[in-house]
Design a protein around this motif. Structure first.
Motif, mmCIF file in Angstrom:
data_model
loop_
_atom_site.group_PDB
_atom_site.id
_atom_site.type_symbol
_atom_site.label_atom_id
_atom_site.label_comp_id
_atom_site.label_asym_id
_atom_site.label_seq_id
_atom_site.Cartn_x
_atom_site.Cartn_y
_atom_site.Cartn_z
ATOM 1 N N ILE A 158 0.847 -1.195 0.000
ATOM 2 C CA ILE A 158 0.000 0.000 0.000
ATOM 3 C C ILE A 158 0.884 1.248 0.000
ATOM 4 C CG2 ILE A 158 -1.658 1.351 1.337
ATOM 5 C CD1 ILE A 158 -2.848 -1.299 2.315
ATOM 6 N N GLY A 159 1.888 1.250 0.873
ATOM 7 C CA GLY A 159 2.802 2.385 0.922
ATOM 8 C C GLY A 159 3.558 2.562 -0.372
ATOM 9 N N LEU A 160 3.996 1.464 -0.966
ATOM 10 C CA LEU A 160 4.757 1.547 -2.208
ATOM 11 C C LEU A 160 3.891 2.014 -3.376
ATOM 12 C CD1 LEU A 160 6.902 -1.704 -1.838
ATOM 13 C CD2 LEU A 160 7.648 0.668 -1.496
ATOM 14 N N ILE A 161 2.624 1.599 -3.388
ATOM 15 C CA ILE A 161 1.720 2.051 -4.449
ATOM 16 C C ILE A 161 1.466 3.553 -4.326
ATOM 17 C CG2 ILE A 161 -0.691 1.950 -5.249
ATOM 18 C CD1 ILE A 161 -0.579 -1.081 -4.713
ATOM 19 N N LEU A 162 1.262 4.034 -3.090
ATOM 20 C CA LEU A 162 1.074 5.477 -2.901
ATOM 21 C C LEU A 162 2.347 6.223 -3.298
ATOM 22 C CD1 LEU A 162 -0.757 7.758 -1.973
ATOM 23 C CD2 LEU A 162 0.084 7.406 0.362
ATOM 24 N N LYS A 163 3.486 5.680 -2.945
ATOM 25 C CA LYS A 163 4.775 6.276 -3.329
ATOM 26 C C LYS A 163 4.885 6.388 -4.851
ATOM 27 C CE LYS A 163 9.740 5.110 -3.258
ATOM 28 N NZ LYS A 163 10.304 6.371 -2.711
ATOM 29 N N ASP A 164 4.629 5.280 -5.557
ATOM 30 C CA ASP A 164 4.729 5.283 -7.020
ATOM 31 C C ASP A 164 3.732 6.256 -7.640
ATOM 32 O OD1 ASP A 164 6.713 3.412 -6.869
ATOM 33 O OD2 ASP A 164 5.436 1.701 -7.398
ATOM 34 N N SER A 165 2.530 6.306 -7.071
ATOM 35 C CA SER A 165 1.488 7.169 -7.628
ATOM 36 C C SER A 165 1.869 8.642 -7.504
ATOM 37 C CB SER A 165 0.155 6.917 -6.921
ATOM 38 O OG SER A 165 -0.270 5.584 -7.106
ATOM 39 N N LEU A 166 2.327 9.054 -6.329
ATOM 40 C CA LEU A 166 2.651 10.464 -6.107
ATOM 41 C C LEU A 166 3.949 10.865 -6.805
ATOM 42 C CD1 LEU A 166 1.611 10.754 -2.361
ATOM 43 C CD2 LEU A 166 0.639 12.076 -4.257
ATOM 44 N N GLU A 167 4.959 10.008 -6.728
ATOM 45 C CA GLU A 167 6.231 10.347 -7.367
ATOM 46 C C GLU A 167 6.105 10.315 -8.887
ATOM 47 O OE1 GLU A 167 9.277 7.870 -5.727
ATOM 48 O OE2 GLU A 167 9.176 8.814 -3.738
ATOM 49 N N GLY A 168 5.223 9.457 -9.402
ATOM 50 C CA GLY A 168 4.979 9.448 -10.837
ATOM 51 C C GLY A 168 4.187 10.662 -11.291
ATOM 52 N N LEU A 169 3.429 11.227 -10.366
ATOM 53 C CA LEU A 169 2.629 12.414 -10.686
ATOM 54 C C LEU A 169 3.509 13.642 -10.842
ATOM 55 C CD1 LEU A 169 -0.346 13.456 -10.924
ATOM 56 C CD2 LEU A 169 -0.265 13.888 -8.457
ATOM 57 N N ASN A 170 4.543 13.741 -9.998
ATOM 58 C CA ASN A 170 5.388 14.929 -10.011
ATOM 59 C C ASN A 170 6.745 14.562 -9.404
ATOM 60 O OD1 ASN A 170 6.690 17.403 -9.446
ATOM 61 N ND2 ASN A 170 4.757 18.457 -9.041
ATOM 62 N N PRO A 171 7.855 14.790 -10.120
ATOM 63 C CA PRO A 171 9.183 14.442 -9.586
ATOM 64 C C PRO A 171 9.567 15.263 -8.361
ATOM 65 C CG PRO A 171 9.391 15.673 -11.640
ATOM 66 C CD PRO A 171 7.941 15.336 -11.495
ATOM 67 N N ASN A 172 8.815 16.328 -8.082
ATOM 68 C CA ASN A 172 9.080 17.123 -6.879
ATOM 69 C C ASN A 172 8.492 16.494 -5.625
ATOM 70 O OD1 ASN A 172 10.423 19.220 -8.276
ATOM 71 N ND2 ASN A 172 8.470 20.165 -8.818
ATOM 72 N N PHE A 173 7.723 15.416 -5.798
ATOM 73 C CA PHE A 173 7.120 14.731 -4.652
ATOM 74 C C PHE A 173 7.979 13.521 -4.284
ATOM 75 C CE2 PHE A 173 2.733 16.102 -6.462
ATOM 76 C CZ PHE A 173 2.989 17.415 -6.089
ATOM 77 N N ARG A 174 8.204 13.330 -3.004
ATOM 78 C CA ARG A 174 8.983 12.188 -2.528
ATOM 79 C C ARG A 174 8.266 11.553 -1.344
ATOM 80 N NH1 ARG A 174 12.162 9.080 -4.948
ATOM 81 N NH2 ARG A 174 13.155 10.918 -5.849
ATOM 82 N N VAL A 175 8.062 10.229 -1.423
ATOM 83 C CA VAL A 175 7.419 9.482 -0.349
ATOM 84 C C VAL A 175 8.381 8.407 0.126
ATOM 85 C CG1 VAL A 175 5.473 8.010 0.284
ATOM 86 C CG2 VAL A 175 5.121 9.910 -1.312
ATOM 87 N N ASN A 176 8.733 8.422 1.391
ATOM 88 C CA ASN A 176 9.606 7.415 1.981
ATOM 89 C C ASN A 176 8.761 6.409 2.756
ATOM 90 O OD1 ASN A 176 11.998 8.772 1.118
ATOM 91 N ND2 ASN A 176 11.807 10.177 2.846
ATOM 92 N N VAL A 177 8.833 5.151 2.370
ATOM 93 C CA VAL A 177 8.086 4.089 3.037
ATOM 94 C C VAL A 177 9.007 3.442 4.071
ATOM 95 C CG1 VAL A 177 6.799 1.941 2.737
ATOM 96 C CG2 VAL A 177 6.698 3.714 0.969
ATOM 97 N N LEU A 178 8.711 3.630 5.344
ATOM 98 C CA LEU A 178 9.536 3.129 6.437
ATOM 99 C C LEU A 178 8.917 1.843 6.965
ATOM 100 C CD1 LEU A 178 10.082 6.521 8.314
ATOM 101 C CD2 LEU A 178 11.467 5.514 6.497
ATOM 102 N N THR A 179 9.475 0.701 6.578
ATOM 103 C CA THR A 179 8.944 -0.599 6.976
ATOM 104 C C THR A 179 9.662 -1.087 8.226
ATOM 105 O OG1 THR A 179 8.490 -1.107 4.647
ATOM 106 C CG2 THR A 179 8.455 -2.938 6.208
ATOM 107 N N VAL A 180 8.870 -1.390 9.253
ATOM 108 C CA VAL A 180 9.448 -1.817 10.532
ATOM 109 C C VAL A 180 8.736 -3.087 10.999
ATOM 110 C CG1 VAL A 180 10.059 0.533 11.193
ATOM 111 C CG2 VAL A 180 7.840 -0.403 11.892
#
Length: 308
Positions: A158-180
Motif C-alpha cells: 500500500i505504501g509503495l503504491i502510494l509512493k509510485d502514484s505520487l512520485e509518478g505524478l510529479n518528480p518534486n514529490f517524494r514518499v519514503n516508506v519506512l517498513t518496521v
C-alpha cells in the motif's frame, strides 16, 4: 492441532499436499490454491476491517523524520488529503496485490448498518490530484513525507503504491516508506504524540457502525483526538454531532439516514485513504465439513469443523 508456520509458501504447499486441513493465507497465493484438486478456495465473505492509510494533523514541531520537508500543518488542508486519495492506484492494489480478493471501500464495511453500495468512493484520478495540489500550492515546491508501515505482505505494498502514484505524478514529490517490525510499529503507535505524518494498518472489526465512526472519524474519538482531526475538518462539530446522534437513537431508519449523510461528508473531508475492502478468503481441504466464516476476524472457527 493448531500449527504456526512462519513461511507463507510452506503453508500453501502443506495444504496442497494434504498435510493441513485448513490454512490462512495471503491473497498473493490465490493462484497457487485455486483449481487445486482436493482444495476448496472459499471467497464468499468480506472482512470487517478495511485497509487504512492515516493522515496525522497533530504533528509536534521537530517530531518528523529528518528527511521530511512537509510542515506540521500539511494535512490541515483538505485539498491535500483529497489529492492523496485521488492519487492512490486502487486497481493496482486490488487486482495486483490482493489478486482480485477485494473491492473498493467506503467508511463502513458491507453488511454493517448504514453501509450504502452507492456511497461515493475514491477512484484514481491523477488530473484531479494535480489540480488540487496546484490549488494548495505544493505543485512547484514539492514535498517529502514518510509513511510508517508494519512489515506485512499487504501493508507495505500500500505504501509503495502510494509512493509510485505520487512520485509518478510529479518528480518534486517524494514518499519514503519506512517498513518496521510489528513490535516497532506498535511501539511507535504507543508514543503520544504520534511522530509520523502517515501510517498504514487495517481497521479493528466491529458489528455496529458507531464504533467505526467514533473510533476513526469522530474529531474527539480515539484516533480523531490523537491525530488532530479538529485541525482539519471544515465543520468538526457537525461531524461530531452526527456521529453522536447516530448512536443516541434506536430508530433504524433514522440511523441509516444519519450514516448516509456522514458517508457523503467524510468523502468530501477525508481523514484516511481506504485502499480496499478485503475478501475473507479461506482455503481448506475438501474433507472439511461445516465450514463457517468468522464474521469479525480472518480466522478459522475451529468449533465448526468436522473432519469426515
Amino acid at each position: 492441532r493448531w500449527q504456526n508456520v512462519p513461511e507463507e509458501s510452506a503453508i500453501v504447499l502443506g495444504l496442497r499436499a494434504g498435510d493441513y486441513d485448513a490454512i490462512q493465507f495471503q491473497p498473493t497465493f490465490k493462484s497457487e490454491l485455486e483449481n487445486t484438486d482436493g482444495v476448496v478456495l472459499d471467497t464468499g465473505g468480506l472482512l470487517l476491517e478495511p485497509f487504512q492509510v492515516a493522515f496525522n494533523l497533530n504533528i509536534p514541531e521537530g517530531a518528523l523524520p529528518d528527511r521530511d520537508t512537509i510542515p506540521t500543518d500539511f494535512f490541515h488542508d483538505r485539498r491535500v488529503r483529497q489529492a492523496f486519495n485521488f492519487a492512490f492506484d486502487y486497481d493496482a492494489f486490488i487486482s495486483g496485490i490482493l489478486e482480485g480478493l477485494g473491492e473498493p471501500a467506503t467508511y463502513l464495511p458491507p453488511s454493517i448498518l448504514g453501509y450504502d453500495p452507492e456511497a461515493p468512493v475514491y477512484e484514481q484520478d491523477l488530473e484531479r490530484a494535480e489540480e488540487l495540489l496546484r490549488e494548495a500550492g505544493w505543485w512547484d515546491e514539492g514535498f517529502t513525507v514518510s509513511i510508517l508501515v508494519e512489515d506485512n505482505p499487504a501493508f507495505e505494498p500500500i505504501g509503495l503504491i502510494l509512493k509510485d502514484s505520487l512520485e509518478g505524478l510529479n518528480p518534486n514529490f517524494r514518499v519514503n516508506v519506512l517498513t518496521v517490525s510489528e513490535s516497532q510499529f506498535d511501539r511507535a503507535h504507543g508514543a503520544d504524540p504520534f511522530e509520523f505524518a502517515m501510517w498504514i494498518k487495517n481497521a479493528d472489526p466491529f458489528v455496529d457502525p458507531h464504533f467505526y465512526m467514533d473510533t476513526y472519524m469522530h474529531p474527539d474519538g480515539e484516533w480523531g483526538s490523537r491525530l488532530g482531526f479538529r485541525n482539519g475538518y471544515e465543520d468538526p462539530d457537525q461531524i461530531a454531532e452526527l456521529i453522536d446522534a447516530g448512536f443516541a437513537t434506536t430508530d433504524i431508519e433514522e440511523r441509516e439516514q444519519i450514516y448516509g449523510e456522514l458517508l457523503s461528508l467524510l468523502y468530501e473531508d477525508p481523514m484516511w485513504i481506504y485502499p480496499a475492502q478485503e475478501v475473507n478468503a479461506q482455503a481448506y481441504r475438501s474433507w472439511v465439513e461445516g465450514f463457517v466464516y468468522n464474521p469479525l476476524w480472518k480466522t478459522l472457527r475451529w468449533a465448526y469443523y468436522d473432519k469426515g
